[in-house]
Design an enzyme around this catalytic site. Structure first.
Site, short mmCIF file in Angstrom:
data_model
loop_
_atom_site.label_atom_id
_atom_site.label_comp_id
_atom_site.label_asym_id
_atom_site.label_seq_id
_atom_site.Cartn_x
_atom_site.Cartn_y
_atom_site.Cartn_z
N HIS A 99 0.79 -1.22 0.00
CA HIS A 99 0.00 0.00 0.00
C HIS A 99 0.83 1.28 0.00
O HIS A 99 0.34 2.34 -0.42
CB HIS A 99 -1.00 0.00 1.17
CG HIS A 99 -0.39 0.29 2.51
ND1 HIS A 99 0.15 -0.70 3.31
CD2 HIS A 99 -0.25 1.45 3.20
CE1 HIS A 99 0.59 -0.15 4.42
NE2 HIS A 99 0.36 1.14 4.39
N GLU A 103 3.29 5.29 -3.30
CA GLU A 103 3.41 6.63 -2.71
C GLU A 103 4.84 6.99 -2.34
O GLU A 103 5.25 8.14 -2.48
CB GLU A 103 2.51 6.69 -1.47
CG GLU A 103 2.33 8.09 -0.92
CD GLU A 103 1.32 8.13 0.22
OE1 GLU A 103 1.47 8.99 1.09
OE2 GLU A 103 0.41 7.28 0.24
N ASP A 104 5.63 6.01 -1.88
CA ASP A 104 6.94 6.31 -1.30
C ASP A 104 8.14 5.87 -2.15
O ASP A 104 9.27 6.15 -1.78
CB ASP A 104 7.06 5.63 0.07
CG ASP A 104 6.05 6.19 1.07
OD1 ASP A 104 5.54 7.31 0.83
OD2 ASP A 104 5.74 5.51 2.06
#
Length: 764
Positions: A99, A103-104
């Site tokens: 998850h 994003e990272d």
């Protein structure tokens, strides 16, 4: 035979904070926390897929450390552990492990799709935040992120399950954050994530999120209540043991097979009870409750009878959530009994299946476990709630509006009301007849005019109570009233009303804007019919808008000057502009300004005020103009066209600013009524107010507001009325008829924000 479960201190969740922060590498070892959970319910080939995702995430996050000092991979593994406790399916576990990858790290959603399939990629994308660079402020970014997540959730509820597990682990390790960041995250959790968990029936996660948020938002209160509970355990241990044993023996006597447990209320629940009722901890007797879990539904009612025979029930403290489940699917019998020493005992009675749903909610009968699974009642309710969220977001253009509506919709205290056909609707506590109308259908809400509650007519703002039978009466030409926003409590009703009012204002403002633009074009000797579609398309592109109506709406709302738009269209036509006789002639013209400024100006078409423009035209409360009064139109960028009387003190400073004014006049025959203020000085005698009210009614006028001002011992009193009249002639007739009433000493029309505020007087 009854079994006694010793659970005096319910843990926050199966995955405790200690386990969440314990070393989890390597997670794919045989005895790791995640391995032990997966082996409980997954096949070897499914577990292999989980380890593949784990290794992919491990490589992506390699070298990254959390603020707690642990390797970053411990976070997605802990999130997967929480979801494995709920026995969720493989795609959900893969999304949990992946998850934060998009994003990272440099890995994209397409990379996830190619490696693990479309379903997992969509789940990961639903949880992934939007790029904050796109937004003007952190609050707008937060609101838009919630909007994105909940839209994804409406397509697949597993998105929010991953997000809730993610938030739970972040809360369990929040001590590593700065204090101000802790409070910000805890507040967001308490306002949004905990209520969502409750709405989905995830009771353990819900209580954990509330207690953890409480710990960081109110640390001193948290510590004080924690200490008080520890002390109370020792003091009340004997009483609790005695009650537990007596309940067990009563059920044995009546051959009811049950599991009996004592449970402690979670900390935030105790705090809410103390703050809501301003009660000291020593006065809260139900920090311990008792739970009876039986084998089936019929046994629930048998157990209820057994307990009512053992201890006397408190009549007003019984709730049957089995016959009428809560909106999140929760079912149980709740009863409060007079226990030994007069201590109130709170008892929950439920079946094993109900108990499972109470803890795991929508995940208890998971829709994705089998392709041919039937929708359970709980999943149908969840689906309906998600559809309502979709409806609310479609009505809310602004992300902050949507977040506000969502918060309103998440509070679980409910009342249950019936339609005329016996269908049950669950509404939030404090809901009104208007909320009910919108719960039935948006069309019913938009057209409701009255309501019958228990076969009796009642105002639409009437608050509904449990068991009410509600029938909405609709009208063909009815429409939402802006005043409804003052008392509706559901997000659905609020969103629909706001959407309708904004749409109506936009439509009305576009009509007004068109009249204002035509006025400006004719002043420049151009007929509106000369402006072609090609000219409009070029102007739309120049303004960066999408359609003509947007330009007209902005003119009507005062956000664009009609004269400037007219000049731009004139330039497109290639018509040379004639020199004007000064700014006033260029912008305004009109007979009224000729008289005021003594100038000869080019006459413009005057805007005619019909009284039917709705929200596009506002009548100023400072002077309350009525037909027959000389008037001016003031362009306000927030309210659009605001009409004032020509002598209104509030507009003197703007009189010489021609950009802000339009020449306006009344339509000869207006059908509506207009508000105006009257001040009467009368003899201070009994019955005078009734005589005046009757006189106003006899004159064909309505009373909108009334107030009385009198001094002790004075022979006279001042009455301040806001009345509705057709025009100045109607007002003059009303004032003449009131003067004929004995003991009316003086009567004046006043101009001010409200009757009785010391407004200026106007002779009539």
């Amino acid at each position: 035979m009854p079994k006694t479960a010793t659970n005096p201190n319910a843990e926050l969740f199966k995955l405790s904070s200690a386990l969440a922060s314990a070393p989890l590498l390597p997670a794919d070892s045989e005895d790791s926390a995640l391995s032990l959970r997966l082996k409980e319910y997954l096949k070897p080939q499914d577990i292999a897929q989980v380890w593949e995702a784990y290794r992919y995430a491990y490589q992506a996050h390699e070298g990254v450390v959390r603020k707690t000092g642990e390797p970053y991979i411990t976070h997605p593994v802990s999130v997967a552990c929480i979801l494995a406790d709920l026995h969720l399916d493989v795609p959900t576990l893969l999304a949990a492990l992946l998850h934060d990858v998009v994003e990272d790290t440099n890995i994209s959603t397409n990379d996830i799709k190619e490696k693990f399939g479309l379903q997992v990629a969509e789940l990961v994308d639903g949880v992934t935040k939007l790029d904050k660079i796109e937004f003007q402020s952190a609050s707008v970014a937060q609101a838009e992120n919630f909007r994105k997540m909940l839209l994804a959730m409406s397509q697949d509820v597993r998105v929010i399950l991953v997000k809730l597990a993610d938030r739970l682990h972040n809360m369990q390790t929040l001590e590593a954050m700065r204090p101000e960041k802790q409070k910000l995250i805890a507040k967001e959790t308490l306002e949004i994530y905990a209520p969502i968990a409750n709405r989905l029936g995830l009771n353990e996660i819900y209580q954990s999120l509330e207690d953890l948020s409480f710990q960081y938002l109110y640390p001193m209160r948290f510590r004080a209540i924690s200490k008080a509970i520890l002390a109370a355990r020792g003091n009340r241990k004997e009483v609790v043991s005695k009650i537990l044993e007596s309940i067990k023996q009563q059920l044995i006597t009546l051959n009811i097979d049950a599991e009996v447990s004592g449970r402690e209320k979670h900390l935030y629940s105790i705090y809410k009870k103390m703050s809501g009722k301003t009660t000291a901890f020593s006065q809260i007797y139900d920090i311990y409750g008792f739970r009876v879990v039986v084998k089936d539904l019929s046994s629930c009612y048998l157990a209820l009878g057994a307990l009512h025979a053992l201890y006397k029930p408190i009549p007003s403290k019984f709730k049957d959530y089995i016959a009428i489940p809560k909106a999140n699917g929760y079912q149980s019998l709740h009863t409060t009994l007079f226990g030994p020493f007069g201590t109130p005992i709170e008892v929950q009675i439920r079946s094993a299946e109900m108990h499972n749903i109470a803890d795991a909610g929508v995940a208890a009968h998971w829709l994705y476990k089998a392709s041919d699974a039937q929708l359970t009642a709980l999943q149908q309710q969840t689906h309906q709630w998600l559809q309502r969220l979709l409806e609310i977001q479609s009505e809310s253009v602004d992300s902050l509006d949507f977040l506000e509506h969502l918060k309103i919709d998440l509070f679980p205290d409910e009342v249950y009301v019936f339609t005329p056909k016996g269908k049950i609707f669950a509404l939030p506590k404090g809901a009104t007849a208007v909320d009910f109308a919108y719960a039935v259908h948006s069309g019913i809400g938009n057209s409701c005019v009255a309501v019958r509650i228990n076969q009796e007519l009642a105002p639409l703002r009437t608050e509904l109570h449990n068991g009410d039978h509600v029938e909405i009466i609709t009208g063909s030409f009815a429409k939402p009233n802006p005043a409804w926003l003052n008392y509706v409590v559901t997000g659905r009703a609020r969103a629909h009303i706001r959407h309708f009012l904004k749409s109506q204002q936009s439509t009305e403002s576009a009509h007004l804007g068109e009249r204002m633009l035509n006025q400006a074009l004719r002043a420049l000797h151009v007929e509106p019919s000369q402006i072609t579609e090609e000219h409009w398309q070029k102007l739309i592109r120049d303004y960066g808008l999408k359609k003509k109506s947007q330009i007209l709406t902005e003119i009507g709302l005062g956000k664009r000057q009609n004269v400037m738009v007219a000049h731009q269209l004139l330039a497109m036509l290639g018509v040379p502009e004639e020199p004007e006789e000064g700014a006033i002639g260029k912008f305004l013209g009109g007979k009224f300004f000729d008289k005021i400024f003594g100038k000869t100006v080019k006459p413009l078409d005057t805007i005619t005020i019909r009284g039917s423009e709705g929200m596009a035209v506002q009548f100023a409360q400072c002077c309350r103009p009525i037909p027959g009064d000389p008037i001016l139109g003031f362009i306000n960028k927030d309210k659009g066209l605001v009409v004032h009387t020509h002598d209104c003190p509030a507009i003197r400073k703007f009189r010489l600013d021609p950009d802000k004014w339009l020449d306006v006049e009344w339509e000869p025959e207006s059908q509506r009524l207009y508000k105006t203020n009257l001040n009467l000085t009368v003899a201070n005698q009994p019955g005078m107010l009734a005589k005046i009210a009757a006189g106003i009614a006899d004159a064909g006028s309505n009373i909108d507001n009334v107030s009385v001002e009198e001094e002790d011992g004075s022979a006279y009193a001042n009455l301040y009325f806001t009345v509705q009249v057709k025009d100045r002639i109607h007002l003059a007739e009303l004032m003449r008829s009131l003067r004929k009433i004995p003991d009316v000493v003086r009567i004046n029309r006043t101009k001010g924000n409200a009757a009785g505020n010391g407004a200026q007087k106007s002779s009539q």
